[in-house]
Design a protein around this motif. Structure first.
Motif, PDB file in Angstrom:
ATOM      1  N   ALA A   1       2.618   3.269 -10.409  1.00  0.00           N
ATOM      2  CA  ALA A   1       1.188   3.574 -10.516  1.00  0.00           C
ATOM      3  C   ALA A   1       0.390   2.792  -9.482  1.00  0.00           C
ATOM      4  O   ALA A   1      -0.540   3.305  -8.853  1.00  0.00           O
ATOM      5  N   TYR A   2       0.761   1.540  -9.305  1.00  0.00           N
ATOM      6  CA  TYR A   2       0.047   0.706  -8.331  1.00  0.00           C
ATOM      7  C   TYR A   2       0.252   1.246  -6.914  1.00  0.00           C
ATOM      8  O   TYR A   2      -0.707   1.350  -6.128  1.00  0.00           O
ATOM      9  N   LEU A   3       1.466   1.582  -6.568  1.00  0.00           N
ATOM     10  CA  LEU A   3       1.738   2.078  -5.215  1.00  0.00           C
ATOM     11  C   LEU A   3       1.005   3.389  -4.961  1.00  0.00           C
ATOM     12  O   LEU A   3       0.517   3.628  -3.848  1.00  0.00           O
ATOM     13  N   THR A   4       0.931   4.242  -5.966  1.00  0.00           N
ATOM     14  CA  THR A   4       0.176   5.488  -5.817  1.00  0.00           C
ATOM     15  C   THR A   4      -1.308   5.197  -5.626  1.00  0.00           C
ATOM     16  O   THR A   4      -1.989   5.834  -4.817  1.00  0.00           O
TER      17      THR A   4
ATOM     18  N   VAL B   1      -2.697   2.589  -4.250  1.00  0.00           N
ATOM     19  CA  VAL B   1      -3.056   1.925  -2.982  1.00  0.00           C
ATOM     20  C   VAL B   1      -2.693   2.756  -1.759  1.00  0.00           C
ATOM     21  O   VAL B   1      -2.867   2.282  -0.624  1.00  0.00           O
ATOM     22  N   ALA B   2      -2.181   3.952  -1.934  1.00  0.00           N
ATOM     23  CA  ALA B   2      -1.777   4.762  -0.775  1.00  0.00           C
ATOM     24  C   ALA B   2      -2.955   5.016   0.161  1.00  0.00           C
ATOM     25  O   ALA B   2      -2.830   4.926   1.390  1.00  0.00           O
ATOM     26  N   ASP B   3      -4.134   5.356  -0.441  1.00  0.00           N
ATOM     27  CA  ASP B   3      -5.318   5.589   0.402  1.00  0.00           C
ATOM     28  C   ASP B   3      -5.660   4.357   1.226  1.00  0.00           C
ATOM     29  O   ASP B   3      -6.042   4.454   2.396  1.00  0.00           O
ATOM     30  N   THR B   4      -5.554   3.188   0.599  1.00  0.00           N
ATOM     31  CA  THR B   4      -5.879   1.943   1.311  1.00  0.00           C
ATOM     32  C   THR B   4      -4.939   1.730   2.495  1.00  0.00           C
ATOM     33  O   THR B   4      -5.372   1.363   3.593  1.00  0.00           O
ATOM     34  N   LEU B   5      -3.639   1.970   2.279  1.00  0.00           N
ATOM     35  CA  LEU B   5      -2.684   1.774   3.377  1.00  0.00           C
ATOM     36  C   LEU B   5      -2.925   2.771   4.509  1.00  0.00           C
ATOM     37  O   LEU B   5      -2.783   2.429   5.694  1.00  0.00           O
ATOM     38  N   ILE B   6      -3.292   4.007   4.165  1.00  0.00           N
ATOM     39  CA  ILE B   6      -3.565   5.005   5.207  1.00  0.00           C
ATOM     40  C   ILE B   6      -4.783   4.592   6.027  1.00  0.00           C
ATOM     41  O   ILE B   6      -4.775   4.652   7.260  1.00  0.00           O
ATOM     42  N   SER B   7      -5.864   4.154   5.340  1.00  0.00           N
ATOM     43  CA  SER B   7      -7.052   3.691   6.066  1.00  0.00           C
ATOM     44  C   SER B   7      -6.726   2.488   6.933  1.00  0.00           C
ATOM     45  O   SER B   7      -7.182   2.376   8.079  1.00  0.00           O
ATOM     46  N   MET B   8      -5.948   1.589   6.376  1.00  0.00           N
ATOM     47  CA  MET B   8      -5.536   0.397   7.131  1.00  0.00           C
ATOM     48  C   MET B   8      -4.750   0.790   8.385  1.00  0.00           C
ATOM     49  O   MET B   8      -4.915   0.202   9.470  1.00  0.00           O
ATOM     50  N   LEU B   9      -3.902   1.811   8.279  1.00  0.00           N
ATOM     51  CA  LEU B   9      -3.103   2.277   9.411  1.00  0.00           C
ATOM     52  C   LEU B   9      -4.002   2.867  10.493  1.00  0.00           C
ATOM     53  O   LEU B   9      -3.826   2.593  11.682  1.00  0.00           O
ATOM     54  N   ARG B  10      -4.989   3.674  10.091  1.00  0.00           N
ATOM     55  CA  ARG B  10      -5.868   4.328  11.070  1.00  0.00           C
ATOM     56  C   ARG B  10      -6.723   3.303  11.810  1.00  0.00           C
ATOM     57  O   ARG B  10      -6.883   3.371  13.022  1.00  0.00           O
ATOM     58  N   VAL B  11      -7.291   2.364  11.063  1.00  0.00           N
ATOM     59  CA  VAL B  11      -8.232   1.411  11.666  1.00  0.00           C
ATOM     60  C   VAL B  11      -7.517   0.375  12.517  1.00  0.00           C
ATOM     61  O   VAL B  11      -7.976  -0.003  13.590  1.00  0.00           O
ATOM     62  N   SER B  12      -6.360  -0.093  12.067  1.00  0.00           N
ATOM     63  CA  SER B  12      -5.670  -1.173  12.785  1.00  0.00           C
ATOM     64  C   SER B  12      -5.023  -0.698  14.076  1.00  0.00           C
ATOM     65  O   SER B  12      -4.741  -1.498  14.965  1.00  0.00           O
ATOM     66  N   GLY B  13      -4.766   0.616  14.200  1.00  0.00           N
ATOM     67  CA  GLY B  13      -4.148   1.119  15.419  1.00  0.00           C
ATOM     68  C   GLY B  13      -2.683   0.738  15.552  1.00  0.00           C
ATOM     69  O   GLY B  13      -2.131   0.785  16.649  1.00  0.00           O
ATOM     70  N   THR B  14      -2.035   0.372  14.460  1.00  0.00           N
ATOM     71  CA  THR B  14      -0.623   0.008  14.501  1.00  0.00           C
ATOM     72  C   THR B  14       0.240   1.240  14.233  1.00  0.00           C
ATOM     73  O   THR B  14      -0.268   2.333  13.956  1.00  0.00           O
ATOM     74  N   THR B  15       1.564   1.049  14.287  1.00  0.00           N
ATOM     75  CA  THR B  15       2.458   2.178  14.030  1.00  0.00           C
ATOM     76  C   THR B  15       2.924   2.232  12.579  1.00  0.00           C
ATOM     77  O   THR B  15       3.682   3.138  12.233  1.00  0.00           O
ATOM     78  N   GLY B  16       2.495   1.274  11.763  1.00  0.00           N
ATOM     79  CA  GLY B  16       2.903   1.311  10.368  1.00  0.00           C
ATOM     80  C   GLY B  16       2.174   0.276   9.535  1.00  0.00           C
ATOM     81  O   GLY B  16       1.774  -0.779  10.031  1.00  0.00           O
ATOM     82  N   THR B  17       1.967   0.577   8.247  1.00  0.00           N
ATOM     83  CA  THR B  17       1.418  -0.376   7.289  1.00  0.00           C
ATOM     84  C   THR B  17       2.262  -0.301   6.023  1.00  0.00           C
ATOM     85  O   THR B  17       2.841   0.753   5.706  1.00  0.00           O
ATOM     86  N   PHE B  18       2.322  -1.398   5.292  1.00  0.00           N
ATOM     87  CA  PHE B  18       3.179  -1.401   4.115  1.00  0.00           C
ATOM     88  C   PHE B  18       2.742  -2.473   3.130  1.00  0.00           C
ATOM     89  O   PHE B  18       2.037  -3.429   3.484  1.00  0.00           O
ATOM     90  N   VAL B  19       3.159  -2.275   1.888  1.00  0.00           N
ATOM     91  CA  VAL B  19       3.070  -3.302   0.850  1.00  0.00           C
ATOM     92  C   VAL B  19       4.431  -3.327   0.155  1.00  0.00           C
ATOM     93  O   VAL B  19       4.961  -2.285  -0.231  1.00  0.00           O
ATOM     94  N   ILE B  20       5.042  -4.512   0.072  1.00  0.00           N
ATOM     95  CA  ILE B  20       6.338  -4.698  -0.580  1.00  0.00           C
ATOM     96  C   ILE B  20       6.123  -5.624  -1.769  1.00  0.00           C
ATOM     97  O   ILE B  20       5.604  -6.732  -1.615  1.00  0.00           O
TER      98      ILE B  20
ATOM     99  N   GLN C   1       6.509   8.758   5.622  1.00  0.00           N
ATOM    100  CA  GLN C   1       6.728   7.752   4.583  1.00  0.00           C
ATOM    101  C   GLN C   1       8.136   7.200   4.749  1.00  0.00           C
ATOM    102  O   GLN C   1       9.114   7.928   4.650  1.00  0.00           O
ATOM    103  N   VAL C   2       8.227   5.890   4.991  1.00  0.00           N
ATOM    104  CA  VAL C   2       9.515   5.232   5.212  1.00  0.00           C
ATOM    105  C   VAL C   2      10.072   4.685   3.904  1.00  0.00           C
ATOM    106  O   VAL C   2      11.270   4.778   3.647  1.00  0.00           O
ATOM    107  N   LEU C   3       9.219   4.115   3.067  1.00  0.00           N
ATOM    108  CA  LEU C   3       9.617   3.569   1.763  1.00  0.00           C
ATOM    109  C   LEU C   3       8.635   4.060   0.714  1.00  0.00           C
ATOM    110  O   LEU C   3       7.468   4.353   1.018  1.00  0.00           O
ATOM    111  N   GLY C   4       9.077   4.087  -0.537  1.00  0.00           N
ATOM    112  CA  GLY C   4       8.174   4.378  -1.636  1.00  0.00           C
ATOM    113  C   GLY C   4       8.554   5.636  -2.405  1.00  0.00           C
ATOM    114  O   GLY C   4       9.392   6.429  -1.975  1.00  0.00           O
ATOM    115  N   PRO C   5       7.922   5.828  -3.560  1.00  0.00           N
ATOM    116  CA  PRO C   5       8.211   6.991  -4.396  1.00  0.00           C
ATOM    117  C   PRO C   5       7.926   8.302  -3.662  1.00  0.00           C
ATOM    118  O   PRO C   5       6.928   8.422  -2.943  1.00  0.00           O
TER     119      PRO C   5
END
Length: 704
Positions: free
Chosen positions: A92-95, A97-116, A148-152
């Motif tokens: 439930a938590y990973l679902t 925060v998905a929006d947050t990780l996507i926004s973080m990916l767009r703004v940071s200009g990196t090739t990936g974002t994640f939470v483990i 999506q590399v990791l996650g449900p």
């Protein structure tokens, strides 16, 4: 025919050759003593060092202002952790925060974002969510460019994000490098400030068969201060290579750039990221690059263990990834290394030397041939003619009167030809400099004489009248008066560079003393200064709004704060665009960018003598207002700014006008000496109070 060494012909020939040689060596000596060869080598070092410095600064700017600028997202991920976390809410938590990780990916200009998430039991993998964008420079309006590399897998279906070919449900605890996860977790007990615990990993693959990446991770704390996992970004090795273009160092056969670790106090580099087949041929698979002879001024050294016939030079510039003294990691000093072949690096000085030597040889050969031909036709009665010759000005073209005597007239012609050769040999050096294509000239002044000897380029560089193209001397008083006029306008922060108001050019004047004579080099550096100013502007300004970026605003604001007694009533204002995400979601990033740019336009309408404006991040701006008589006047300025915003709504395609709404926090510059960071922190706190109390408001720190 037997050569008579004591004859007039032989002595005259010897004299002519020596004169040509002396004249040629004099010109060459002027250039060498004036520092052209040394200056050329210095210019090569400066250019090499400047290019690598700009590339390292560009990469450093990406790291500081985009890749690691993830504070709002880390805080949001922390807030979303349940207060009574027991490890059963992972999916439930990973679902959530998905929006947050996507926004973080767009703004940071990196090739990936994640939470483990942190698993303390006997689980063989860590639950997590890992989203990747293989090409962050282009974004789609949906999520079709993400993987999506990791996650449900449910998250993939919900957000229409394809599963990567190396997808796993969680991060395996077996095999592969785990440092990017373990290091922040193990350091979490040292501080609750996650910003002090950021860890940069060396290149590795998240899962078997995956691409090579580097990661930046910080611990994820819940509201109670318990570590629940790590948050981070990845930058793929291939994307970093795109940011290190080899052709900016040399157009062909360029070793290019690499990222390496430079252990403190050691004489070797440990390569982390190498680029191109040429580097592989030069260095193979060596684990260390031995370096020697580092130049302290330009950070340039030689690489010893390269598979190359010639020397390989390296310019080393630090990225300062761990610039805080309390960092818990010892990963060495990461550096950008620019590599160039020695013969490529020094091609310009080598060319100058070859041209000079060739010109000298040609002058000697031509002078010797001319002297031999002429001297054999000289007759004995030359005493009177020699007396006349002594009285001529050899800096001008000689024209002797004809006597009607064949032998003397032939001698007169020989003297005239010899004089012309001397002038030609001097002019050749000027022509050589024209062929090289450098806007540079040289001069020599002997205090005992009344004139200054110059190369012909000096006339154009100083805008001096050229009375006679065959005479390379100028009046002493006129020359120094013009030089003094130019030197009245020195260029700030530049050595020996002046702005010439008469010709609207930048000129570098280098002078030295040699045996009582003044030697100098004058160079047109307008192109270099223009390019430098352009680069400085791009470095200091935000590419979207054309106002100061975060670092440039900090420097300018700190300079103003150091003049606290002179800036009158002042305040730091932090602003956040309300509803920018809704604009992006509803209308797309094009109108989101317009929303941001119109805000910057309104900020720039504040009188420049009272404000410094800058963009802090995606939807956050700074303003330092200063020079007001009292707080009421400053309040009026803030009100005027908000009135300007009301008069500048965004006009949508259907004609609808979308007003710009801002929440702002104000921190007054008190008599106490606050640092820039403290002022920003107070204004930031006030801004969040404004946002939490309904948005669209202005809140003062410690007030309402």
């Amino acid at each position: 025919m037997k050569w008579k060494w004591k004859s007039i012909a032989s002595k005259y020939s010897l004299f002519t050759v020596c004169l040509v040689l002396t004249q040629s060596l004099l010109v060459l000596g002027m250039l060498i003593a004036g520092g052209i060869i040394k200056q050329a080598r210095e210019t090569v070092y400066q250019s090499f060092e400047s290019t690598v410095t700009l590339r390292a600064s560009s990469l450093k700017d990406q790291i500081d202002n985009r890749w690691t600028n993830i504070d709002p997202y880390v805080q949001e991920l922390s807030r979303k952790l349940p207060a009574d976390w027991d490890g059963n809410e992972e999916k439930a938590y990973l679902t959530d925060v998905a929006d947050t990780l996507i926004s973080m990916l767009r703004v940071s200009g990196t090739t990936g974002t994640f939470v483990i998430l942190h698993e303390t039991g006997e689980a063989k993998s860590h639950a997590g969510l890992y989203i990747r964008d293989y090409d962050p420079e282009t974004n789609s309006t949906d999520n079709s460019d993400l993987y999506q590399v990791l996650g449900p897998a449910d998250i993939s279906r919900k957000y229409q994000i394809p599963l990567d070919s190396v997808w796993h449900y969680g991060l395996s605890q077996e095999g592969g490098s785990q440092d990017f996860y373990r290091m922040p977790i193990s350091a979490a007990g040292q501080s609750l400030d996650y910003r002090a615990l950021g860890y940069w990993s060396e290149p590795f693959s998240i899962t078997p068969g995956d691409v090579s990446v580097i990661t930046y991770t910080v611990p994820l704390f819940d509201q109670g201060g318990e570590v629940r996992g790590v948050v981070g970004v990845e930058v793929s090795e291939e994307y970093i290579k795109k940011l290190l273009p080899a052709n900016e160092l040399a157009t062909q056969d360029s070793p290019g750039y690499m990222i390496a670790v430079y252990p403190e106090g050691e004489n070797y580099l440990i390569p982390l990221i190498r680029k191109g087949e040429y580097q592989k041929r030069l260095f193979g698979n060596v684990d260390r690059l031995e370096v020697k002879g580092e130049d302290g001024k330009y950070s340039i050294c030689q690489v010893e263990n390269a598979n190359s016939r010639g020397d390989i030079y390296a310019c080393i510039k630090s990225l300062d990834l761990y610039n805080a003294k309390n960092m818990p990691y010892d990963s060495g000093n990461w550096v950008v290394v620019g590599l160039m072949k020695g013969d490529t690096l020094f091609s310009f000085p080598y060319t100058i030397v070859r041209i000079f030597l060739f010109a000298l040889l040609v002058s000697l050969v031509l002078g010797a041939i001319a002297a031999g031909i002429i001297s054999r036709r000289i007759t004995k009665p030359i005493t009177k003619l020699a007396e006349k010759v002594r009285n001529f000005d050899f800096t001008r073209k000689i024209k002797l009167e004809r006597t009607g005597l064949e032998e003397l007239d032939l001698l007169s012609q020989a003297v005239e030809i010899s004089n012309q050769n001397l002038l030609d040999s001097t002019l050749k050096m000027s022509h050589i400099m024209d062929l090289v294509g450098i806007p540079i000239g040289a001069f020599e002044y002997n205090p005992e004489g009344g004139e200054v000897q110059v190369t012909k380029q000096i006339f154009g560089l100083l805008n001096l009248p050229e009375e006679d193209g065959n005479r390379l001397y100028v009046d002493n008083e006129a020359f120094w008066a013009r030089l003094d006029e130019v030197r009245k306008n020195p260029e700030p922060e530049e050595r020996d560079v002046y702005r010439d108001g008469e010709t609207e050019r930048w000129i570098r004047i280098s002078m030295s003393q040699h045996q009582g004579n003044s030697l100098g080099i004058i160079e047109d550096v307008t192109a270099d200064m223009t390019e430098k100013r352009r680069i400085q502007y791009e470095r200091d300004h935000d590419s979207l709004t054309r106002i100061y970026n975060r670092e440039a605003f900090r420097k300018c604001a700190e300079e103003k704060l150091r003049q606290q007694k002179e800036i009158g009533t002042a305040a730091m204002v932090m602003m956040d665009l309300d509803g920018l995400k809704k604009v992006n979601d509803r209308l797309g990033h094009e109108y989101g960018d317009l929303y941001i740019k119109e805000t910057a336009v309104c900020m720039m309408k504040i009188p420049k003598e009272h404000t410094v404006v800058g963009r802090r991040s995606g939807d956050e701006f700074f303003m330092l207002l200063y020079g007001y008589e009292n707080r009421e006047a400053l309040h009026e300025q803030i009100k005027s700014f908000f009135d300007t915003l009301d008069r500048h709504p965004i006009v949508l395609p259907d004609g609808e006008q979308l007003p710009i709404r801002i929440s702002a926090g104000v921190a007054w510059v008190e008599e106490e000496a606050y640092t820039f960071g403290e002022l920003v922190g107070r204004a930031d706190a006030a801004m969040y109070m404004a946002k939490n109390s309904g948005r669209g408001k202005v809140v003062e720190y410690g007030g309402r």
